[in-house]
Design a protein around this motif. Structure first.
Motif, PDB file in Angstrom:
ATOM      1  N   MET A 151      39.551  50.098  38.073  1.00 50.14           N
ATOM      2  CA  MET A 151      39.161  48.954  37.282  1.00 50.14           C
ATOM      3  C   MET A 151      38.515  47.885  38.177  1.00 50.14           C
ATOM      4  O   MET A 151      37.575  47.201  37.761  1.00 50.14           O
ATOM      5  CB  MET A 151      40.400  48.380  36.616  1.00 50.14           C
ATOM      6  N   ALA A 152      39.026  47.746  39.400  1.00 50.37           N
ATOM      7  CA  ALA A 152      38.472  46.750  40.323  1.00 50.37           C
ATOM      8  C   ALA A 152      36.994  47.023  40.588  1.00 50.37           C
ATOM      9  O   ALA A 152      36.185  46.101  40.653  1.00 50.37           O
ATOM     10  CB  ALA A 152      39.264  46.748  41.632  1.00 50.37           C
ATOM     11  N   TRP A 153      36.637  48.311  40.682  1.00 52.93           N
ATOM     12  CA  TRP A 153      35.224  48.664  40.900  1.00 52.93           C
ATOM     13  C   TRP A 153      34.363  48.204  39.734  1.00 52.93           C
ATOM     14  O   TRP A 153      33.247  47.732  39.909  1.00 52.93           O
ATOM     15  CB  TRP A 153      35.073  50.176  41.096  1.00 52.93           C
ATOM     16  N   THR A 154      34.869  48.344  38.525  1.00 51.08           N
ATOM     17  CA  THR A 154      34.124  47.906  37.350  1.00 51.08           C
ATOM     18  C   THR A 154      33.803  46.418  37.442  1.00 51.08           C
ATOM     19  O   THR A 154      32.663  45.992  37.241  1.00 51.08           O
ATOM     20  CB  THR A 154      34.949  48.172  36.080  1.00 51.08           C
ATOM     21  N   TYR A 155      34.834  45.635  37.764  1.00 45.96           N
ATOM     22  CA  TYR A 155      34.618  44.186  37.830  1.00 45.96           C
ATOM     23  C   TYR A 155      33.707  43.807  38.980  1.00 45.96           C
ATOM     24  O   TYR A 155      32.938  42.862  38.892  1.00 45.96           O
ATOM     25  CB  TYR A 155      35.953  43.447  37.923  1.00 45.96           C
TER      26      TYR A 155
END
Lengths: 264, 203
Positions: B138-142
């Motif tokens: 999820m961190a990569w998405t943000y």
């Protein structure tokens, strides 16, 4: 009284509040004593509150009324003086068998050398010498219960409390464990309170059986298996063949049946 | 272009790891405490639950206003994007630690603090690592959102530059690099899990 009592249960009652103004009485006005160095078995049908009594001894539940006294002190919460073995496996999976057995001593500040020595002794006592450095997940159910027993005993409690400790084991492991407990009791002079609903287990292990009736749990009868003549025999076959074994079993069955009537 | 693709990738990786490390540093102790003590949960749970339902990108304008255009707003977006989920996951896993383990430790004479440090935490640690592995994705998405909207560096910004010059190949390679990096970090987490928790291995 000639024998000193290790544990006194005095007029203990327990009411569980269920919320919404409802409550259930699990235990009603129970009193009995557990003699020093004896094995006391709490026996009764399911729903008789025997586990609740044991949990109150451990300090994991608080009596609604009455009190429990160990060595002159009133029980107020759990403590090192009352070790407990549960039916469910409670090994700490991230530690080796040795570390598991040392855990209690470590948190109680026993020095490392003394800890290692004591752990070794109790690991051998329960017959796990070859498995001291293995993780619990690699052991069978019976062996995991041995770890729990060694861990509790190594912590040097005044009383060992066991809640249906062999309930999850298969039949032959079960009686091997029962024989082990008799040997352990003889060699360590530990006072034990064992909860079970298994008549055979009760007769084999007990110096005294405390029979509880159900809904609510009340003391029905205290029985000393006189046929054992005060001896502890760590051989199940021998005990079963003794005169009087059958009579006691029949008596307990009758008590169980009386309790079962109307509830199932 | 004076800056190479490599430096964009390194900048992106350092942003993800930096912000994620900060999120974990807060979420792990807080999540475990909330799972272990109902009173701590009662204090923080309403706040944490509410934040989980707020889409993190909706904070971009205010983050830019407060933190300017440096690294801070990007790190802040990643931080608030993952931390509340991370706290909730860790709290739930902590609650699932078997009561018998806690009671065993208590009857061995452990204090509440010792129980949490020596029994609850090690018992829940493998699940915490799994939760971290999930949330890192999820961190990569943000990260990419932050870099597309408000950055001149990083993989996302590189892709936006490429768009201006209609360089489809660069945009696609940006996407592929993000995918490969994600896979790589996932693998690293799997290896960490295997290495750190040998007792969970099935023979």
């Amino acid at each position: 009284m000639s024998e000193q009592s290790a544990l006194q249960i005095r007029n203990v009652s327990k009411v569980f509040e269920l919320g919404g103004g409802k409550s259930v009485q699990a235990v009603q006005d129970i009193s009995f004593e557990v003699e020093q160095n004896s094995i006391c078995v709490l026996l009764g049908p399911s729903g008789c509150g025997k586990s609740t009594v044991l949990r109150m001894m451990a300090g994991l539940e608080t009596p609604s009324d009455g009190d429990i006294v160990i060595g002159g002190r009133t029980v107020d919460g759990p403590g090192q003086d009352r070790g407990m073995v549960f039916q469910a496996y409670t090994s700490f999976d991230w530690m080796s068998v040795r570390k598991n057995v040392e855990f209690g001593m470590k948190i109680n500040g026993v020095p490392a050398a003394a800890r290692a020595e004591r752990a070794e002794r109790f690991i051998n006592l329960v017959g796990l010498g070859k498995f001291a450095d293995v993780y619990p997940s690699q052991l069978s159910g019976g062996m995991r219960q041995r770890v729990a027993i060694a861990r509790t005993l190594a912590n040097d409690p005044e009383v060992l409390l066991m809640d249906e400790p062999f309930g999850a084991l298969d039949a032959e492991t079960r009686w091997l464990m029962q024989e082990l407990m008799v040997n352990v009791a003889e060699q360590t002079n530990t006072t034990m309170v064992i909860v079970t609903h298994d008549l055979e287990e009760a007769i084999f292990l007990a110096d005294k059986i405390v029979f509880l009736s159900s809904h609510p749990g009340r003391l029905k009868e205290e029985i000393k298996p006189a046929f054992k003549k005060g001896e502890r025999i760590a051989d199940k076959e021998k005990v079963v063949k003794l005169d009087g074994y059958g009579d006691l079993e029949a008596h307990l069955m009758r008590l169980m049946r009386e309790e079962g009537r109307g509830t199932s | 272009m004076e800056r190479g693709f490599g430096s964009d990738v390194l900048i992106s990786i350092s942003r993800v790891l930096g912000a994620f490390a900060m999120a974990c540093a807060v979420a792990v102790p807080l999540g475990v405490m909330m799972g272990a003590f109902p009173s701590v949960e009662a204090i923080f749970a309403p706040f944490v639950s509410a934040w989980r339902y707020l889409p993190a990108p909706s904070f971009i304008p205010i983050l830019l206003m407060w933190f300017g255009t440096g690294e801070a707003p990007k790190l802040a977006l990643l931080f608030i994007g993952v931390i509340f989920f991370l706290i909730t996951l860790i709290m739930d896993h902590t609650k699932n630690v078997r009561q018998e383990l806690v009671e065993t430790a208590l009857t061995l004479g452990a204090s509440r603090a010792t129980v949490v440090m020596k029994v609850v935490f090690p018992a829940v640690l493998p699940d915490i690592v799994v939760a971290m592995r999930q949330m890192l994705a999820m961190a990569w998405t943000y990260l990419v959102i932050a870099e597309i909207v408000a950055s001149t560096t990083g993989i996302g910004a590189m892709m936006m530059r490429a768009r201006r010059f209609l360089k489809t190949d660069e945009i696609l390679s940006g996407i592929i690099v993000i995918g490969v990096l994600g896979l790589l970090f996932d693998l690293l987490f799997a290896m960490l899990h295997r290495w750190a928790f040998p007792y969970l291995r099935k023979n």
